[in-house]
Enzyme design. Structure first.
Site, PDB file in Angstrom:
ATOM      1  N   TYR A  57       0.779  -1.223  -0.164  1.00 16.80           N
ATOM      2  CA  TYR A  57       0.098   0.144   0.104  1.00 16.80           C
ATOM      3  C   TYR A  57       0.938   1.131   0.054  1.00 16.80           C
ATOM      4  O   TYR A  57       0.487   2.414  -0.621  1.00 16.80           O
ATOM      5  CB  TYR A  57      -1.194   0.013   1.332  1.00 16.80           C
ATOM      6  CG  TYR A  57      -2.152  -0.832   0.860  1.00 16.80           C
ATOM      7  CD1 TYR A  57      -3.387  -0.061   0.005  1.00 16.80           C
ATOM      8  CD2 TYR A  57      -2.465  -1.919   0.860  1.00 16.80           C
ATOM      9  CE1 TYR A  57      -4.023  -0.804  -0.466  1.00 16.80           C
ATOM     10  CE2 TYR A  57      -3.683  -2.765   0.592  1.00 16.80           C
ATOM     11  CZ  TYR A  57      -4.517  -2.068  -0.175  1.00 16.80           C
ATOM     12  OH  TYR A  57      -5.759  -2.840  -0.695  1.00 16.80           O
ATOM     13  N   ASN A  92     -12.842   3.448  -7.399  1.00 12.99           N
ATOM     14  CA  ASN A  92     -11.203   3.931  -7.187  1.00 12.99           C
ATOM     15  C   ASN A  92     -10.945   4.525  -6.032  1.00 12.99           C
ATOM     16  O   ASN A  92     -12.113   5.398  -5.410  1.00 12.99           O
ATOM     17  CB  ASN A  92     -11.016   4.748  -8.280  1.00 12.99           C
ATOM     18  CG  ASN A  92     -11.066   4.261  -9.841  1.00 12.99           C
ATOM     19  OD1 ASN A  92     -11.127   2.919 -10.054  1.00 12.99           O
ATOM     20  ND2 ASN A  92     -11.498   4.997 -10.766  1.00 12.99           N
ATOM     21  N   HIS A 109     -15.363   1.787  -2.626  1.00 13.36           N
ATOM     22  CA  HIS A 109     -14.366   0.853  -2.185  1.00 13.36           C
ATOM     23  C   HIS A 109     -13.434   1.537  -1.182  1.00 13.36           C
ATOM     24  O   HIS A 109     -12.348   1.235  -0.820  1.00 13.36           O
ATOM     25  CB  HIS A 109     -13.451   0.262  -3.408  1.00 13.36           C
ATOM     26  CG  HIS A 109     -14.224  -0.698  -4.012  1.00 13.36           C
ATOM     27  ND1 HIS A 109     -13.819  -1.299  -5.203  1.00 13.36           N
ATOM     28  CD2 HIS A 109     -15.378  -1.145  -3.912  1.00 13.36           C
ATOM     29  CE1 HIS A 109     -14.631  -2.158  -5.748  1.00 13.36           C
ATOM     30  NE2 HIS A 109     -15.703  -2.178  -4.968  1.00 13.36           N
ATOM     31  N   ALA A 222     -11.719   7.315 -21.835  1.00 15.87           N
ATOM     32  CA  ALA A 222     -12.461   8.344 -21.168  1.00 15.87           C
ATOM     33  C   ALA A 222     -11.802   9.635 -21.561  1.00 15.87           C
ATOM     34  O   ALA A 222     -12.622  10.673 -21.596  1.00 15.87           O
ATOM     35  CB  ALA A 222     -12.589   7.928 -19.898  1.00 15.87           C
TER      36      ALA A 222
END
Ligand SMILES: [Zn+2]
Length: 231
Positions: A57, A92, A109, A222
């Site tokens: 992380y 995200n 999330h 996108a």
């Protein structure tokens, strides 16, 4: 569809962040020290080796700290500036939508900048990149903190899910962006919006399971298509 609608939802997945250089779980650059994310982003992995999971992380925190909102994030923020009610529901954890200026963001999330105490459940926010000490400990009860994200095998935060379902039930347009659509939440939320009478517009590099349900599908990045669409 968009110009005549006041309530618009953008449901965004990993593809949206990938265009900002955020390492995704499935695509290129997702591997870290040869571990698959599915081996690390689980409660079992954290119980077995919390330091390893935290090191991963920390690597992600550094990468996400470097990332900038892309033209797609900015176009959605600009859409809100036109006076429409725009809700972002995102899978995200990088907060790039908020950084681009969107104000109604549901982080389904969780967020990489959030940590939660495994002892007393206190919540801490720290938007700097890497943490200096691993694993981080709770300043209140000195138990270990865990990343404030939803791992494989964990359920979604009930309030965020409830808010997402409610928003979809009132939507006039649902944009599904950079999400495969096969798994939750897109697979569950798109039918809710559809039942409420919303147009469903898909933007994804490749066709997905959602393509047959969508009124329109754009198989483009996108960051390319959103500015043009929303212009
Ligand atoms: Zn604590």
């Amino acid at each position: 569809m968009i110009s005549e609608s006041a309530r618009i939802i953008a449901l965004t997945g990993a593809g949206m962040s990938a265009e900002s250089g955020v390492p995704t779980f499935r695509g290129r650059g997702g591997l870290w020290r040869n571990y698959e994310p599915q081996q690390l982003a689980t409660p079992e992995a954290f119980a077995r080796d919390p330091l390893l999971v935290w090191e991963w992380y920390n690597w992600r925190r550094a990468a996400i700290h470097e990332a900038q909102p892309n033209a797609g994030h900015k176009a959605l923020a600009a859409l809100e500036q036109t006076g429409r009610h725009v809700t972002i529901i995102t899978q995200n954890v990088d907060s790039l939508h908020s950084r681009a200026g969107s104000t109604h963001v549901i982080e389904l999330h969780g967020s990489i900048w959030k940590s939660v105490c495994t002892g007393c459940a206190a919540v801490f926010w720290d938007r700097r990149g890497k943490l200096s000490t691993l694993p981080p400990l709770c300043p209140e009860c000195h138990q270990m903190l865990r990343p404030g994200v939803v791992w494989f095998g964990e359920s979604l935060p009930p309030m965020a899910w409830q808010a997402s379902a409610e928003a979809c039930s009132e939507a006039e347009v649902l944009l599904v962006i950079g999400s495969s659509g096969v798994v939750y939440p897109a697979a569950d939320l798109a039918p809710i919006a559809r039942q409420a009478g919303a147009w469903v517009i898909e933007i994804n590099l490749e066709p997905t399971a959602l393509s047959s349900l969508a009124d329109l599908s754009f198989h483009e990045a996108a960051g390319q298509i959103l500015p043009k669409l929303l212009q």
